[in-house]
Structures are given as structure tokens and as C-alpha cells.
Scaffold this active site. Structure first.
Site, PDB file in Angstrom:
ATOM      1  N   GLN A 238       2.309 -20.753 -33.287  1.00  0.00           N
ATOM      2  CA  GLN A 238       2.376 -20.067 -32.428  1.00  0.00           C
ATOM      3  C   GLN A 238       3.464 -18.601 -32.120  1.00  0.00           C
ATOM      4  O   GLN A 238       3.734 -17.191 -32.147  1.00  0.00           O
ATOM      5  CB  GLN A 238       3.243 -21.142 -31.356  1.00  0.00           C
ATOM      6  N   GLU A 241       1.979 -14.857 -33.656  1.00  0.00           N
ATOM      7  CA  GLU A 241       2.017 -14.272 -32.326  1.00  0.00           C
ATOM      8  C   GLU A 241       3.014 -13.638 -31.361  1.00  0.00           C
ATOM      9  O   GLU A 241       3.144 -12.544 -31.176  1.00  0.00           O
ATOM     10  CB  GLU A 241       0.633 -14.859 -31.767  1.00  0.00           C
ATOM     11  N   GLU A 242       3.722 -14.148 -31.417  1.00  0.00           N
ATOM     12  CA  GLU A 242       4.837 -14.681 -30.490  1.00  0.00           C
ATOM     13  C   GLU A 242       5.993 -13.438 -31.416  1.00  0.00           C
ATOM     14  O   GLU A 242       6.114 -12.216 -30.543  1.00  0.00           O
ATOM     15  CB  GLU A 242       6.114 -15.614 -29.943  1.00  0.00           C
ATOM     16  N   ARG A 243       5.937 -13.497 -32.881  1.00  0.00           N
ATOM     17  CA  ARG A 243       6.624 -12.373 -33.295  1.00  0.00           C
ATOM     18  C   ARG A 243       6.172 -11.099 -33.207  1.00  0.00           C
ATOM     19  O   ARG A 243       6.494 -10.093 -33.189  1.00  0.00           O
ATOM     20  CB  ARG A 243       7.264 -12.692 -34.757  1.00  0.00           C
ATOM     21  N   CYS A 246       6.428  -9.420 -29.730  1.00  0.00           N
ATOM     22  CA  CYS A 246       8.133  -8.947 -29.872  1.00  0.00           C
ATOM     23  C   CYS A 246       8.210  -7.355 -30.393  1.00  0.00           C
ATOM     24  O   CYS A 246       8.829  -6.347 -29.958  1.00  0.00           O
ATOM     25  CB  CYS A 246       9.046  -9.605 -30.502  1.00  0.00           C
TER      26      CYS A 246
END
Length: 385
Positions: A238, A241-243, A246
Site C-alpha cells: 500500500q 501507491e501512497e508514495r 504523494c
């Protein structure tokens, strides 16, 4: 990356939505310390903006991540950092594991309404003593009959006060710290859940953030995502995709800062000519735009490789590291050219300066990104046995 007309149509839809439905209200939401997540997310869900790369059978568009990245870049143009962050929690932090590993039951009960904007999601990983060090979390989920009984607390939880459910990481065994964790969906109205007052943050003011307490919270074991003990691995996935989120949202935000600063410097007269005509100013803005475009190239490359199923751990960490640092550099430089205006609370660059500082902390601090990069390069010192 070559974008298609479908990409550009999605970009236009997102930009129009931001300009018409978000930016006119940002000042009021910042003042209130909260934006109306359910109302806004429902409008986004109706446009298909919350499930761009989620499965069609559960309400998503089933497109690859490049389409979501286009949406994210435009969300970065929102006139504050808190709302893009809250949307990112919904689309790229709290729901990817459900979409990838969750049972059809979980997808139908939680993913489908999250995509539709009928539920607000939150990711519950960080704790007071365990921010970037995910392995150090202490929250426990113990089996009792067909349920898990959860005890512990989570800190810095975005969307927490409006969330309908949490994607919670908890220890479910006494195994080692990388093998004892599981991801569990926990409805926010479950008895035993309580909240602190909203945290008074430096920036991201319109995003509600609080500490969440779990006191003998009982949820069905059917709410387990995937298999027990695989939570750390799923959370690391996860994070990729979070990075990317960002980095992509930072691109939109930084570009907007440059545009606003160019407009201001063109109209601000100093020594008989526009501030923008000073070589130090237009040269510096050119340097910053070059850095932004370099980050854009890296981010698009990460996205392409992610779509191809390649391991993007190092490149996603590089993009996130660069985005956090460049956001600080861009907002600091632009604020300087606004002079005294830039030192006022309501100035858009001052807000970006405050909000953007989280980029080097949230989702893994810069130092964590550097550690991941060094480990991948084979330059991280190993522990002596």
C-alpha cells in the site's frame, strides 16, 4: 509517458471539479478545521474519481494507475494540502489492500461504498511510538470465538473523525514483528472506539486528524484482509501507491505555486519595473520548474513500471523523497518573492509552505526513504552478528 485523449478528458474533469466544487470553499473549510468529507466524496464518487483504478465489478473504472495519477496531479492544485491528503487516504492508502487482497464480502461491504463516496475511509497504522517504524506498533487483535478483540491506539489518523471504517494494522500473534501483523477492517461506530480532540496541526488545517483509541473493540474475523500474518507485507505494498500519490500531488501543488508567484511577480513593481524582470527572480523560477519537470519524469517512470508489475520500491521512495524536499524548496523560494505578503497566514504560498512540510514526514520520513534506497542499493550497513 504518452497520455491519451482519455487521460486528458479525465484531467479536465478533475480540474473543473477542483475549481468549481473545492477551491471556492477552501478558506471556509480551513477556518472550520474540517471539510465535509461525506458530501464532497459523494460528488467525487458520482464522477468516478474515487475508483479510477479499482475493479469494475465493485464500482470502479478498472483503468490502470496512470489514469489515477492524472487525477492526483490535478488534486494537487487544490488550494490547500489537507483535502488532497484526505482524498489520497480514501483512494490510495486505506483501500488498495481491500481491492487487492480482500474477500468479496469486504469488497462489497466497504470497497464499493468507498468508491461510490458513500463511506469515508481511514488508514490506522501509526501509533504514538511507531510512526515511520511500522514494525513497532503495539495494537493487538486477539481471537475470541468468531471475532477479533482489539486493544490499542492509533495516532495522526487522517479522516478519523468522519471515517466510516478504518483499515487497521494490528498484531495478531507473538511471531516476529514482520510476520505477526494483520490488516483488519474496523467500522468506526463499533463499541469501544473513541477519539481525542482534533489535533492542532501546523498545516493541513481542513483535514481532520485525531488519535483513535480501541478498548475491547470486537469485530468479526471475516473483516480480516487476506490472510493473518501478512499485514506488514500488504501495508508495504500500500505504501508504494501512497508514495506515488504523494509525488504526483506535489507536482500539481508546486506547479500552482510557481504560477501564482509568476503572476504576483509580474504585477509587483520594484525599482520601477516588475519584480519578475529581476534576473535573480526569473532565473530562480526557471530552475525550480526544471526541478519539478525532472520529478515529473521520475514519477511517470515509477507509474509505468508499477503498471507493468515491476518492483518500484526504490523508485517510489526516491520520488517521495524528492517530492517532499522539493516542495519545501519551492514554497520557501516562492514565499521569499511575495515578501511581507508571503508572511501572512492567509497567503496561498504561506499555506502551501505550511501544508507541504508534511511531505517529508508523512508516509515515511525522508530518512526512512533514504534507508530504503540505501538498502536497495546495497550500501546500508548490516548488523553485526
Amino acid at each position: 509517458m504518452r497520455f491519451t485523449e482519455e487521460h486528458e478528458a479525465l484531467r479536465r474533469t478533475t480540474r473543473q471539479f477542483v475549481e468549481n466544487n473545492i477551491n471556492p470553499h477552501v478558506d471556509a473549510w480551513e477556518e472550520a478545521g474540517r471539510f465535509p468529507a461525506h458530501d464532497l466524496f459523494k460528488k467525487m464518487g458520482d464522477l468516478g474519481l474515487l475508483g479510477v483504478h479499482k475493479p469494475v465489478e465493485f464500482g470502479g473504472s478498472g483503468l490502470d494507475y496512470s489514469y489515477n495519477m492524472v487525477v492526483v496531479e490535478e488534486l494537487g492544485r487544490i488550494a490547500c494540502g489537507g483535502i488532497p491528503m484526505a482524498i489520497g487516504v480514501q483512494t490510495d492508502m486505506a483501500t488498495p489492500a481491500i481491492a487487492r487482497f480482500g474477500s468479496d464480502y469486504l469488497k462489497d461491504k466497504f470497497l464499493r461504498p468507498a468508491i461510490a463516496g458513500e463511506m469515508v475511509a481511514a488508514i490506522a497504522v501509526s501509533e504514538v511510538h511507531a510512526g515511520s517504524d511500522v514494525a513497532a506498533i503495539k495494537t493487538k487483535a486477539v481471537k475470541d470465538g468468531d471475532d477479533y478483540v482489539i486493544n490499542g491506539s492509533k495516532m495522526w489518523i487522517t479522516n478519523s473523525l468522519q471515517a466510516d471504517f478504518f483499515c487497521l494494522l494490528a498484531n495478531t500473534s507473538d511471531d516476529g514483528p514482520y510476520n505477526n501483523k494483520s490488516l483488519i477492517v474496523v467500522p468506526s461506530k463499533t463499541p469501544g472506539i473513541s477519539f481525542s480532540k482534533p489535533i492542532d496541526k501546523l498545516g493541513q488545517r481542513s483535514s481532520d486528524t485525531a488519535q483513535v483509541f480501541f478498548d475491547d473493540v470486537r469485530v468479526p474475523q471475516a473483516n480480516l484482509i487476506g490472510t493473518e500474518g501478512m499485514g506488514f507485507m500488504m501495508q508495504m505494498l500500500q505504501f508504494q501507491e501512497e508514495r506515488i500519490f504523494c509525488a504526483a500531488s506535489a507536482l500539481g501543488g508546486m506547479t500552482k505555486c510557481i504560477e501564482l508567484t509568476v503572476d504576483y511577480a509580474r504585477s509587483r513593481m520594484i525599482y520601477g519595473k516588475p519584480l519578475l524582470d529581476q534576473q535573480v527572480v526569473h532565473y530562480r523560477l526557471a530552475e525550480l520548474m526544471t526541478e519539478i519537470e525532472a520529478l515529473r519524469g521520475l514519477t511517470h517512470s515509477v507509474c509505468e513500471q508499477h503498471i507493468a508489475g515491476e518492483n518500484v520500491t526504490m523508485l517510489a521512495s526516491m520520488a517521495k523523497l524528492k517530492a517532499g524536499r522539493l516542495m519545501r524548496e519551492v514554497t520557501d523560494s516562492c514565499l521569499q518573492y511575495w515578501g511581507g505578503q508571503g508572511f501572512t497566514w492567509d497567503n496561498p504560498i504561506a499555506r502551501a509552505y505550511r501544508d507541504g512540510r508534511l511531505g517529508s514526514i508523512g508516509g515515511g520520513a525522508d530518512e526512512v526513504m533514504l534507508g530504503i534506497i540505501c538498502k536497495t542499493m546495497g550500501t546500508l550497513p548490516t548488523k553485526k552478528r
